[in-house]
Motif scaffolding. Sequence first.
Motif, PDB file in Angstrom:
ATOM      1  N   VAL A 149       8.244  -3.113   0.968  1.00  0.00           N
ATOM      2  CA  VAL A 149       6.833  -3.169   1.335  1.00  0.00           C
ATOM      3  C   VAL A 149       6.018  -4.040   0.381  1.00  0.00           C
ATOM      4  O   VAL A 149       4.943  -4.522   0.743  1.00  0.00           O
ATOM      5  N   SER A 150       6.515  -4.265  -0.826  1.00  0.00           N
ATOM      6  CA  SER A 150       5.797  -5.129  -1.773  1.00  0.00           C
ATOM      7  C   SER A 150       5.672  -6.558  -1.245  1.00  0.00           C
ATOM      8  O   SER A 150       4.799  -7.309  -1.687  1.00  0.00           O
ATOM      9  N   ASP A 151       6.521  -6.914  -0.298  1.00  0.00           N
ATOM     10  CA  ASP A 151       6.448  -8.248   0.292  1.00  0.00           C
ATOM     11  C   ASP A 151       5.522  -8.300   1.506  1.00  0.00           C
ATOM     12  O   ASP A 151       5.575  -9.262   2.294  1.00  0.00           O
ATOM     13  N   HIS A 152       4.657  -7.324   1.630  1.00  0.00           N
ATOM     14  CA  HIS A 152       3.666  -7.322   2.722  1.00  0.00           C
ATOM     15  C   HIS A 152       2.910  -8.655   2.808  1.00  0.00           C
ATOM     16  O   HIS A 152       2.735  -9.189   3.914  1.00  0.00           O
ATOM     17  N   PRO A 153       2.436  -9.240   1.688  1.00  0.00           N
ATOM     18  CA  PRO A 153       1.695 -10.515   1.815  1.00  0.00           C
ATOM     19  C   PRO A 153       2.535 -11.623   2.448  1.00  0.00           C
ATOM     20  O   PRO A 153       2.039 -12.380   3.295  1.00  0.00           O
ATOM     21  N   MET A 154       3.784 -11.729   2.065  1.00  0.00           N
ATOM     22  CA  MET A 154       4.658 -12.761   2.621  1.00  0.00           C
ATOM     23  C   MET A 154       4.948 -12.494   4.094  1.00  0.00           C
ATOM     24  O   MET A 154       4.912 -13.409   4.922  1.00  0.00           O
ATOM     25  N   LEU A 155       5.222 -11.258   4.440  1.00  0.00           N
ATOM     26  CA  LEU A 155       5.531 -10.906   5.827  1.00  0.00           C
ATOM     27  C   LEU A 155       4.310 -11.108   6.725  1.00  0.00           C
ATOM     28  O   LEU A 155       4.428 -11.607   7.851  1.00  0.00           O
ATOM     29  N   HIS A 156       3.141 -10.729   6.236  1.00  0.00           N
ATOM     30  CA  HIS A 156       1.908 -10.877   7.010  1.00  0.00           C
ATOM     31  C   HIS A 156       1.597 -12.352   7.269  1.00  0.00           C
ATOM     32  O   HIS A 156       1.029 -12.707   8.313  1.00  0.00           O
ATOM     33  N   PHE A 157       1.997 -13.211   6.349  1.00  0.00           N
ATOM     34  CA  PHE A 157       1.732 -14.649   6.428  1.00  0.00           C
ATOM     35  C   PHE A 157       2.598 -15.329   7.486  1.00  0.00           C
ATOM     36  O   PHE A 157       2.230 -16.374   8.016  1.00  0.00           O
ATOM     37  N   ALA A 158       3.734 -14.732   7.795  1.00  0.00           N
ATOM     38  CA  ALA A 158       4.737 -15.386   8.640  1.00  0.00           C
ATOM     39  C   ALA A 158       4.405 -15.294  10.120  1.00  0.00           C
ATOM     40  O   ALA A 158       3.725 -14.372  10.576  1.00  0.00           O
ATOM     41  N   ASP A 159       4.917 -16.247  10.876  1.00  0.00           N
ATOM     42  CA  ASP A 159       4.868 -16.162  12.336  1.00  0.00           C
ATOM     43  C   ASP A 159       5.855 -15.125  12.848  1.00  0.00           C
ATOM     44  O   ASP A 159       5.582 -14.419  13.824  1.00  0.00           O
ATOM     45  N   GLU A 160       7.010 -15.072  12.225  1.00  0.00           N
ATOM     46  CA  GLU A 160       8.038 -14.086  12.561  1.00  0.00           C
ATOM     47  C   GLU A 160       8.389 -13.332  11.282  1.00  0.00           C
ATOM     48  O   GLU A 160       8.955 -13.912  10.355  1.00  0.00           O
ATOM     49  N   ALA A 161       8.039 -12.064  11.239  1.00  0.00           N
ATOM     50  CA  ALA A 161       8.324 -11.231  10.071  1.00  0.00           C
ATOM     51  C   ALA A 161       9.426 -10.246  10.432  1.00  0.00           C
ATOM     52  O   ALA A 161       9.382  -9.606  11.482  1.00  0.00           O
ATOM     53  N   VAL A 162      10.410 -10.129   9.550  1.00  0.00           N
ATOM     54  CA  VAL A 162      11.557  -9.276   9.814  1.00  0.00           C
ATOM     55  C   VAL A 162      11.754  -8.327   8.633  1.00  0.00           C
ATOM     56  O   VAL A 162      11.971  -8.767   7.495  1.00  0.00           O
ATOM     57  N   ALA A 163      11.672  -7.041   8.924  1.00  0.00           N
ATOM     58  CA  ALA A 163      11.970  -6.011   7.929  1.00  0.00           C
ATOM     59  C   ALA A 163      13.469  -5.752   7.983  1.00  0.00           C
ATOM     60  O   ALA A 163      13.981  -5.222   8.962  1.00  0.00           O
ATOM     61  N   THR A 164      14.167  -6.155   6.940  1.00  0.00           N
ATOM     62  CA  THR A 164      15.624  -6.127   6.946  1.00  0.00           C
ATOM     63  C   THR A 164      16.133  -4.922   6.173  1.00  0.00           C
ATOM     64  O   THR A 164      15.883  -4.805   4.978  1.00  0.00           O
ATOM     65  N   THR A 165      16.846  -4.030   6.865  1.00  0.00           N
ATOM     66  CA  THR A 165      17.342  -2.801   6.231  1.00  0.00           C
ATOM     67  C   THR A 165      16.228  -2.231   5.353  1.00  0.00           C
ATOM     68  O   THR A 165      16.381  -2.104   4.147  1.00  0.00           O
ATOM     69  N   ALA A 197       6.243  -1.504   9.416  1.00  0.00           N
ATOM     70  CA  ALA A 197       6.635  -2.617  10.283  1.00  0.00           C
ATOM     71  C   ALA A 197       6.204  -2.447  11.741  1.00  0.00           C
ATOM     72  O   ALA A 197       5.622  -3.379  12.327  1.00  0.00           O
ATOM     73  N   PRO A 198       6.434  -1.285  12.383  1.00  0.00           N
ATOM     74  CA  PRO A 198       5.997  -1.151  13.778  1.00  0.00           C
ATOM     75  C   PRO A 198       4.484  -1.270  13.941  1.00  0.00           C
ATOM     76  O   PRO A 198       4.002  -1.794  14.953  1.00  0.00           O
ATOM     77  N   GLN A 199       3.739  -0.808  12.947  1.00  0.00           N
ATOM     78  CA  GLN A 199       2.280  -0.904  13.011  1.00  0.00           C
ATOM     79  C   GLN A 199       1.822  -2.359  12.972  1.00  0.00           C
ATOM     80  O   GLN A 199       0.799  -2.715  13.563  1.00  0.00           O
ATOM     81  N   MET A 200       2.596  -3.197  12.265  1.00  0.00           N
ATOM     82  CA  MET A 200       2.237  -4.604  12.110  1.00  0.00           C
ATOM     83  C   MET A 200       2.890  -5.496  13.167  1.00  0.00           C
ATOM     84  O   MET A 200       2.617  -6.694  13.216  1.00  0.00           O
ATOM     85  N   GLY A 201       3.737  -4.920  14.005  1.00  0.00           N
ATOM     86  CA  GLY A 201       4.425  -5.714  15.007  1.00  0.00           C
ATOM     87  C   GLY A 201       5.579  -6.525  14.451  1.00  0.00           C
ATOM     88  O   GLY A 201       5.983  -7.534  15.039  1.00  0.00           O
ATOM     89  N   TRP A 202       6.137  -6.091  13.319  1.00  0.00           N
ATOM     90  CA  TRP A 202       7.248  -6.805  12.698  1.00  0.00           C
ATOM     91  C   TRP A 202       8.571  -6.267  13.211  1.00  0.00           C
ATOM     92  O   TRP A 202       8.736  -5.063  13.430  1.00  0.00           O
ATOM     93  N   GLN A 203       9.524  -7.157  13.383  1.00  0.00           N
ATOM     94  CA  GLN A 203      10.847  -6.755  13.824  1.00  0.00           C
ATOM     95  C   GLN A 203      11.554  -5.976  12.711  1.00  0.00           C
ATOM     96  O   GLN A 203      11.400  -6.287  11.527  1.00  0.00           O
ATOM     97  N   VAL A 204      12.325  -4.988  13.087  1.00  0.00           N
ATOM     98  CA  VAL A 204      13.121  -4.207  12.142  1.00  0.00           C
ATOM     99  C   VAL A 204      14.586  -4.384  12.494  1.00  0.00           C
ATOM    100  O   VAL A 204      14.984  -4.188  13.651  1.00  0.00           O
ATOM    101  N   VAL A 205      15.399  -4.781  11.513  1.00  0.00           N
ATOM    102  CA  VAL A 205      16.842  -4.913  11.718  1.00  0.00           C
ATOM    103  C   VAL A 205      17.567  -4.202  10.585  1.00  0.00           C
ATOM    104  O   VAL A 205      17.073  -4.134   9.455  1.00  0.00           O
ATOM    105  N   ASP A 206      18.719  -3.655  10.903  1.00  0.00           N
ATOM    106  CA  ASP A 206      19.563  -3.024   9.890  1.00  0.00           C
ATOM    107  C   ASP A 206      20.775  -3.924   9.690  1.00  0.00           C
ATOM    108  O   ASP A 206      21.696  -3.929  10.490  1.00  0.00           O
ATOM    109  N   TRP A 207      20.755  -4.695   8.613  1.00  0.00           N
ATOM    110  CA  TRP A 207      21.831  -5.642   8.370  1.00  0.00           C
ATOM    111  C   TRP A 207      23.100  -4.974   7.855  1.00  0.00           C
ATOM    112  O   TRP A 207      24.130  -5.614   7.718  1.00  0.00           O
ATOM    113  N   ARG A 208      23.039  -3.679   7.584  1.00  0.00           N
ATOM    114  CA  ARG A 208      24.259  -2.970   7.202  1.00  0.00           C
ATOM    115  C   ARG A 208      25.149  -2.723   8.417  1.00  0.00           C
ATOM    116  O   ARG A 208      26.341  -2.489   8.288  1.00  0.00           O
TER     117      ARG A 208
END
Length: 241
Positions: free
Chosen positions: A200-216, A225-236
Amino acid sequence: MDDPLATAIPDYAHRVAMYDMDRTITRSGTYSGFLMHVAQRRQQWRLLLLPLVGLAGAAYSLRLIDRSRLKAINLRLLVGKRFRRTEIAPLAESYADKVVARGLHPAALDQIAADREAGYRLLLATASFHLYVDAIARRLGIDDVLATRLDEPDGTDHIHARLAGDNCYGDAKFARIDGWMAANAITRDVAHIRAYSDHVSDHPMLHFADEAVATTPSRKLKRLAPQMGWQVVDWRARRGR
């Protein structure tokens, strides 16, 4: 290679894919592992100082010191107050080999390869030290690196166990990204940006992006992430490699 995040996007002058490193690309944090890697191979007597490392961690938990101070203290304890780059560089290289051999999410490698093939410029932005991040980035074919810098006086081979500038974390990381874009003449209106992070500390970078992905993602980022409309993926979950 097929892009797992492929979407139809307009043609932009610049395409940039921004990646956090620890627990985004890597399976776990790399900072403590690097310190232990160096101490075990260089000055094993420093392992006797691990109780002091634990005390520093407790001080950080109690908010008696900040993250930057904690990192400098641990570096000083396990590597030294001052050390030569020529002495540490081979250890940084061997640590990078170790991380790349068995410490990465295969799905992160897939996405990096897909972004590269799609014409994205790959930027690794991390709070870890340039001292070893540069070696990892070279092995991954990353184009540019923003990481935490250590004090290296001009004209010497010595590195001091203190940070040069801010810890590349949170808002400070985003300030570094903003400076990197300006230095490379990349303006926001002509760039398509993807950003990947687990924290979550990378909120500024994710908010800046056109496509933000919360990875694992960490617990807080998974909620946000769902509140911000960011994709969530589990890379594990993907073991394609």
